[in-house]
Design a protein around this motif. Structure first.
Motif, PDB file in Angstrom:
ATOM      1  N   LYS A   1     -38.044  10.802  23.067  1.00  0.00           N
ATOM      2  CA  LYS A   1     -37.872  12.184  22.554  1.00  0.00           C
ATOM      3  C   LYS A   1     -37.584  12.131  21.056  1.00  0.00           C
ATOM      4  O   LYS A   1     -38.162  12.901  20.272  1.00  0.00           O
ATOM      5  CB  LYS A   1     -36.742  12.880  23.309  1.00  0.00           C
ATOM      6  CG  LYS A   1     -36.297  14.211  22.713  1.00  0.00           C
ATOM      7  CD  LYS A   1     -36.946  15.389  23.383  1.00  0.00           C
ATOM      8  CE  LYS A   1     -36.390  16.730  22.930  1.00  0.00           C
ATOM      9  NZ  LYS A   1     -36.969  17.241  21.693  1.00  0.00           N
TER      10      LYS A   1
ATOM     11  N   ASP B   1     -28.384  17.095  24.356  1.00  0.00           N
ATOM     12  CA  ASP B   1     -29.319  18.222  24.507  1.00  0.00           C
ATOM     13  C   ASP B   1     -30.068  18.144  25.830  1.00  0.00           C
ATOM     14  O   ASP B   1     -30.199  19.145  26.532  1.00  0.00           O
ATOM     15  CB  ASP B   1     -30.345  18.237  23.361  1.00  0.00           C
ATOM     16  CG  ASP B   1     -29.738  18.718  22.048  1.00  0.00           C
ATOM     17  OD1 ASP B   1     -28.603  19.254  22.068  1.00  0.00           O
ATOM     18  OD2 ASP B   1     -30.401  18.544  21.002  1.00  0.00           O
ATOM     19  N   LEU B   2     -30.562  16.950  26.159  1.00  0.00           N
ATOM     20  CA  LEU B   2     -31.304  16.767  27.409  1.00  0.00           C
ATOM     21  C   LEU B   2     -30.409  17.045  28.608  1.00  0.00           C
ATOM     22  O   LEU B   2     -30.842  17.646  29.596  1.00  0.00           O
ATOM     23  CB  LEU B   2     -31.902  15.363  27.492  1.00  0.00           C
ATOM     24  CG  LEU B   2     -33.042  15.057  26.511  1.00  0.00           C
ATOM     25  CD1 LEU B   2     -33.432  13.586  26.577  1.00  0.00           C
ATOM     26  CD2 LEU B   2     -34.258  15.936  26.792  1.00  0.00           C
ATOM     27  N   GLN B   3     -29.159  16.627  28.513  1.00  0.00           N
ATOM     28  CA  GLN B   3     -28.209  16.860  29.601  1.00  0.00           C
ATOM     29  C   GLN B   3     -27.954  18.356  29.774  1.00  0.00           C
ATOM     30  O   GLN B   3     -27.916  18.870  30.891  1.00  0.00           O
ATOM     31  CB  GLN B   3     -26.914  16.117  29.310  1.00  0.00           C
ATOM     32  CG  GLN B   3     -26.169  15.718  30.550  1.00  0.00           C
ATOM     33  CD  GLN B   3     -25.066  14.711  30.234  1.00  0.00           C
ATOM     34  OE1 GLN B   3     -24.572  14.640  29.113  1.00  0.00           O
ATOM     35  NE2 GLN B   3     -24.684  13.930  31.225  1.00  0.00           N
ATOM     36  N   ARG B   4     -27.768  19.054  28.645  1.00  0.00           N
ATOM     37  CA  ARG B   4     -27.555  20.511  28.686  1.00  0.00           C
ATOM     38  C   ARG B   4     -28.761  21.201  29.334  1.00  0.00           C
ATOM     39  O   ARG B   4     -28.580  22.091  30.162  1.00  0.00           O
ATOM     40  CB  ARG B   4     -27.357  21.044  27.267  1.00  0.00           C
ATOM     41  CG  ARG B   4     -25.932  21.470  26.967  1.00  0.00           C
ATOM     42  CD  ARG B   4     -25.801  22.281  25.700  1.00  0.00           C
ATOM     43  NE  ARG B   4     -26.461  21.711  24.538  1.00  0.00           N
ATOM     44  CZ  ARG B   4     -25.952  20.731  23.773  1.00  0.00           C
ATOM     45  NH1 ARG B   4     -24.776  20.218  24.058  1.00  0.00           N
ATOM     46  NH2 ARG B   4     -26.611  20.284  22.726  1.00  0.00           N
ATOM     47  N   GLU B   5     -29.959  20.778  28.955  1.00  0.00           N
ATOM     48  CA  GLU B   5     -31.177  21.386  29.500  1.00  0.00           C
ATOM     49  C   GLU B   5     -31.237  21.223  31.014  1.00  0.00           C
ATOM     50  O   GLU B   5     -31.702  22.104  31.734  1.00  0.00           O
ATOM     51  CB  GLU B   5     -32.433  20.781  28.867  1.00  0.00           C
ATOM     52  CG  GLU B   5     -32.658  21.220  27.444  1.00  0.00           C
ATOM     53  CD  GLU B   5     -33.782  20.437  26.768  1.00  0.00           C
ATOM     54  OE1 GLU B   5     -34.608  19.820  27.475  1.00  0.00           O
ATOM     55  OE2 GLU B   5     -33.835  20.471  25.516  1.00  0.00           O
ATOM     56  N   GLN B   6     -30.761  20.070  31.510  1.00  0.00           N
ATOM     57  CA  GLN B   6     -30.779  19.839  32.964  1.00  0.00           C
ATOM     58  C   GLN B   6     -29.833  20.778  33.704  1.00  0.00           C
ATOM     59  O   GLN B   6     -30.073  21.123  34.844  1.00  0.00           O
ATOM     60  CB  GLN B   6     -30.396  18.382  33.268  1.00  0.00           C
ATOM     61  CG  GLN B   6     -31.495  17.407  32.955  1.00  0.00           C
ATOM     62  CD  GLN B   6     -31.059  15.974  33.223  1.00  0.00           C
ATOM     63  OE1 GLN B   6     -29.879  15.674  33.352  1.00  0.00           O
ATOM     64  NE2 GLN B   6     -32.038  15.075  33.292  1.00  0.00           N
ATOM     65  N   TRP B   7     -28.761  21.178  33.045  1.00  0.00           N
ATOM     66  CA  TRP B   7     -27.766  22.045  33.696  1.00  0.00           C
ATOM     67  C   TRP B   7     -28.131  23.512  33.619  1.00  0.00           C
ATOM     68  O   TRP B   7     -27.553  24.327  34.320  1.00  0.00           O
ATOM     69  CB  TRP B   7     -26.375  21.802  33.095  1.00  0.00           C
ATOM     70  CG  TRP B   7     -25.847  20.430  33.431  1.00  0.00           C
ATOM     71  CD1 TRP B   7     -25.769  19.376  32.600  1.00  0.00           C
ATOM     72  CD2 TRP B   7     -25.370  19.981  34.696  1.00  0.00           C
ATOM     73  NE1 TRP B   7     -25.255  18.291  33.258  1.00  0.00           N
ATOM     74  CE2 TRP B   7     -25.003  18.630  34.561  1.00  0.00           C
ATOM     75  CE3 TRP B   7     -25.217  20.597  35.936  1.00  0.00           C
ATOM     76  CZ2 TRP B   7     -24.492  17.894  35.613  1.00  0.00           C
ATOM     77  CZ3 TRP B   7     -24.694  19.842  36.982  1.00  0.00           C
ATOM     78  CH2 TRP B   7     -24.344  18.499  36.814  1.00  0.00           C
ATOM     79  N   GLU B   8     -29.078  23.856  32.740  1.00  0.00           N
ATOM     80  CA  GLU B   8     -29.434  25.282  32.584  1.00  0.00           C
ATOM     81  C   GLU B   8     -30.392  25.753  33.654  1.00  0.00           C
ATOM     82  O   GLU B   8     -31.126  25.042  34.238  1.00  0.00           O
ATOM     83  CB  GLU B   8     -30.040  25.501  31.199  1.00  0.00           C
ATOM     84  CG  GLU B   8     -28.996  25.369  30.122  1.00  0.00           C
ATOM     85  CD  GLU B   8     -29.586  25.459  28.724  1.00  0.00           C
ATOM     86  OE1 GLU B   8     -30.818  25.646  28.574  1.00  0.00           O
ATOM     87  OE2 GLU B   8     -28.824  25.321  27.762  1.00  0.00           O
TER      88      GLU B   8
END
Length: 185
Positions: A30, A178-185
């Motif tokens: 990424k 950021d990738l972790q946040r995206e997974q939780w959204e």
């Protein structure tokens, strides 16, 4: 204008990555893709690697993905010596052969098998002489094989308009978050 960029960085084992399922690979890819997209907007035409396992092979996988949208993007594999993949396992050799087969340009600089470290020095000099920028995945806190290329590029950047771009551990940490946040959204 950055038309030709060398991409390098740690070898997979220097990052403790020993298989293709490691979650760190997606983060590094990424970061590389984000940098490549910026460079493409600035006129990037060529990505140059030496074909080593790790950051360089992941960079080529990013190039493959980007070539769908940016068909003009080409890549070169300029190896320091012949048969650098000779001692790699079969899976890694297959990926390497695919990278070589799909490359727009390939050459082995010394045209002989590994002899001595001077071949790496000559490869670094050649890559820097034949590019406009170096994109390096490297962290000063964790020395590794990329430090020699970085030192040469930094010296070149002091006296010319050569660009030294880097992806640091902090950059990777932000992308991971950021990738972790995206997974939780």
């Amino acid at each position: 204008m950055t038309k030709r960029v060398v991409i390098s960085g740690y070898k997979a084992h220097e990052l403790g990555i020993f298989n293709d399922q490691h979650p760190g690979i997606a983060i590094i890819k990424k970061a590389l893709t984000d940098q490549l997209l910026t460079l493409l907007e600035q006129g990037l035409e060529w990505v140059i690697v030496s074909g080593q396992l790790g950051v360089e092979t992941w960079a080529i996988e990013c190039v493959w993905d980007l070539q769908e949208e940016y068909p003009h993007l080409q890549y070169a594999v300029i190896t320091p010596f012949l048969d650098q993949q000779a001692n790699w396992n079969e899976t890694k050799q297959e990926l390497y052969e695919q990278i070589i087969a799909m490359a727009d340009y390939t050459v082995s600089l010394t045209n002989k098998p590994y002899e001595a470290p001077w071949q790496f020095v000559e490869k670094n000099k050649f890559l820097l002489r034949n590019s406009d920028a170096l994109l390096l995945v490297y962290d000063e806190e964790n020395e590794g094989s990329p430090k020699f290329l970085k030192q040469m590029a930094a010296q070149l950047a002091e006296t010319t308009d050569y660009e030294l771009l880097s992806v640091t551990a902090d950059d990777l940490q932000l992308i991971a978050e950021d990738l972790q946040r995206e997974q939780w959204e």
